[in-house]
Scaffold this active site. Structure first.
Site, mmCIF file in Angstrom:
data_model
loop_
_atom_site.group_PDB
_atom_site.id
_atom_site.type_symbol
_atom_site.label_atom_id
_atom_site.label_comp_id
_atom_site.label_asym_id
_atom_site.label_seq_id
_atom_site.Cartn_x
_atom_site.Cartn_y
_atom_site.Cartn_z
ATOM 1 C CE LYS A 1 -3.138 3.123 0.734
ATOM 2 N NZ LYS A 1 -2.179 4.241 0.686
ATOM 3 C CD GLU B 1 9.417 13.231 11.998
ATOM 4 O OE1 GLU B 1 10.392 12.668 11.461
ATOM 5 O OE2 GLU B 1 8.338 12.644 12.225
ATOM 6 C CB CYS C 1 12.111 9.347 9.568
ATOM 7 S SG CYS C 1 13.044 8.027 8.754
ATOM 8 C CD GLU D 1 11.869 4.453 9.511
ATOM 9 O OE1 GLU D 1 11.934 5.376 10.353
ATOM 10 O OE2 GLU D 1 11.788 4.647 8.289
#
Length: 491
Positions: free
Chosen positions: A180, A388, A288, A254
């Site tokens: 996906k 973040e 990330c 992750e």
């Protein structure tokens, strides 16, 4: 075979790939993609997701789980060859879909993915999947067996890279797969599926479901799925873990990061700052593991701030189709607004703006372009130091000594990566062992090919890349009492 070249990202152009067949996507499947609205699950969504799971389950139960390692190695080798043939198509698609400058798309996005696939292939050749517990006990052995059906959910920021990490490992492990891809970068996933089709993957072994997050949620809720591997936000990871828990489905997550970069006075400050700013701004800050928190020893702090501001001002912003080492726009209006809000909040909380700031860079009246931005005097409690941002925004904070540096570095919900700049290798080793992060890099050293990628705390569960990625998709079985003739036996 589906021809991806020249396609535009719209509902009429998208397809699912299920059980070896291309199925056109209906408008309802992606009606909410990228809109920021609520994601609804239609009957069509459910049908497509269920068909993909059924195809993967049937392919696994009816033979792929018994396909030997040699078959899987051959398939991966052919896949690598197909991607290599079409590397320019991938680069152009990635540049168009996410705004990555074309040179960066070629050298980083595509080449990194191919390197990861090569590392997975090498790891599969160099590691045994059926081994004795010890040479003295050959009748007791460990088998690494495929878990079964794997749902792979990938992000938009490194679209080919993350697909390669997951599909390559799951394929070698012996799993069947449902990919996906992000609705913001769907065409990269489709081109990857076409490469797998050309490489001769059997029907049902690899499937792709296009659409929004609701399709992914339906896949994750299935009782016929054995493992879910997701790369995405911490919020998404939490939702996937909760859904998977109902069926005791394994998860590999992750997730986000807020990675510290510790600069000590004995390092080469100019090089350390230059590399640190570049690492933070790479991919327009949409990584990330970006080194987004620069922590600097007090006695060189002011100089480091001056250097960081200069590097930000020298960072050029440009269009994706232009050659060069500039950074491009953010991926979407939603992401642009998010970054602008964080910059505004940092100003409100008292951080000192030394470069960049609100609005677009000079010469850009429209588009999702962001000024390369540096904030100084950032304290640990500020939102900009804890959350973040996912944009080209660097925070710079001061520390007194090694203990203070470690405390500030670990003062985070995240634990993906950390970076240390010092000429004292004893100090570097002490910090590497005490920093709460899954990956530590010292003095600009790159991670070794095949080294495990992943983090701790809110940055996720599990590891990707090389043998570590393969093992993620395998069960460990202990067998006692049967003869083991040779450790060269492979599955």
């Amino acid at each position: 075979m589906l021809e991806i070249s020249g396609m535009k990202s719209s509902a009429v152009d998208l397809y699912h790939f299920i059980n070896g067949k291309w199925l056109p996507v209906e408008q309802s499947d992606v009606a909410e993609c990228g809109s920021g609205g609520a994601e609804t699950l239609s009957e069509r969504d459910r049908e497509i997701a269920d068909r993909a799971v059924q195809a993967a389950r049937a392919a696994f139960d009816n033979g792929w789980n018994r396909a030997g390692l040699a078959v899987r190695l051959e398939t991966l080798t052919r896949l690598i060859g197909e991607i290599d043939k079409r590397r320019e198509e991938f680069a152009q698609l990635i540049s168009a879909e996410i705004g990555a400058p074309i040179d960066f798309a070629r050298k980083n996005q595509v080449d990194t993915a191919l390197n990861h696939l090569a590392a997975i292939l090498a790891a599969a050749k160099d590691n045994h999947f059926d081994i004795p517990v010890s040479p003295e006990q050959p009748e007791h052995r460990i088998r690494y067996e495929p878990m079964g059906v794997a749902v792979l959910i990938t992000p938009w920021n490194w679209p080919l890279n993350q697909i390669a990490l997951k599909v390559g490992a799951a394929l070698i492990a012996g799993c069947t797969m449902i990919l996906k891809p992000s609705e913001l970068a769907p065409l990269t996933g489709l081109l990857f599926a076409e490469c797998l089709e050309t490489a001769g993957v059997p029907p049902g072994v690899f499937n792709l479901v296009s659409g929004n997050g609701s399709s992914g949620a339906q896949l994750c809720a299935s009782k016929n799925v054995n493992i879910i591997s997701l790369t995405g936000s911490t919020r998404s990871g939490r939702a996937v873990a909760l859904s998977a828990a109902a069926n005791f489905t394994r998860v590999a997550l992750e997730l986000g990061g807020k990675s510290p970069n510790l600069l000590f006075a004995d390092c080469d400050l100019e090089i350390a700052v230059k590399q640190g700013v570049a690492h933070c701004f790479r991919n327009a800050g949409q990584s990330c593991n970006a080194a987004s928190r620069m922590l600097v020893e007090d006695c060189v702090y002011d100089h480091a701030v001056t250097l960081a501001a200069r590097e930000a001002e020298n960072t050029t912003v440009g269009y994706p189709n232009q050659p060069g080492s500039h950074i491009g726009p953010l991926v979407s209006e939603t992401q642009f607004d998010r970054v602008q809000n964080y910059i505004r909040q940092a100003l409100d909380e008292g951080a000192t703006l030394v470069a960049g700031g609100l609005g677009r860079p000079d010469g850009f009246d429209e588009g999702f372009f962001v000024k390369p931005t540096v904030f100084a005097d950032v304290t640990p409690e500020m939102s900009i130091a804890q959350e973040e941002v996912f944009g080209p925004v660097l925070t710079v904070s001061r520390f007194k000594d090694e203990g203070d540096a470690l405390t500030q570095a670990n003062h985070s919900d995240y634990g993906l990566a950390a970076y240390v700049q010092t000429t004292d290798m004893n100090r570097a080793d002490r910090l590497a062992c005490r920093l709460q992060a899954g990956m530590i890099q010292v003095n600009g050293t790159s991670r070794a090919q095949g080294a495990p990628f992943g983090g701790t705390k809110a940055s996720g569960i599990g590891r990707e890349a090389g043998i570590w990625g393969i093992r993620t998709f395998q069960e460990i079985k202990s067998i006692s009492g049967t003869p083991f003739a040779s450790i060269s036996v492979r599955l």
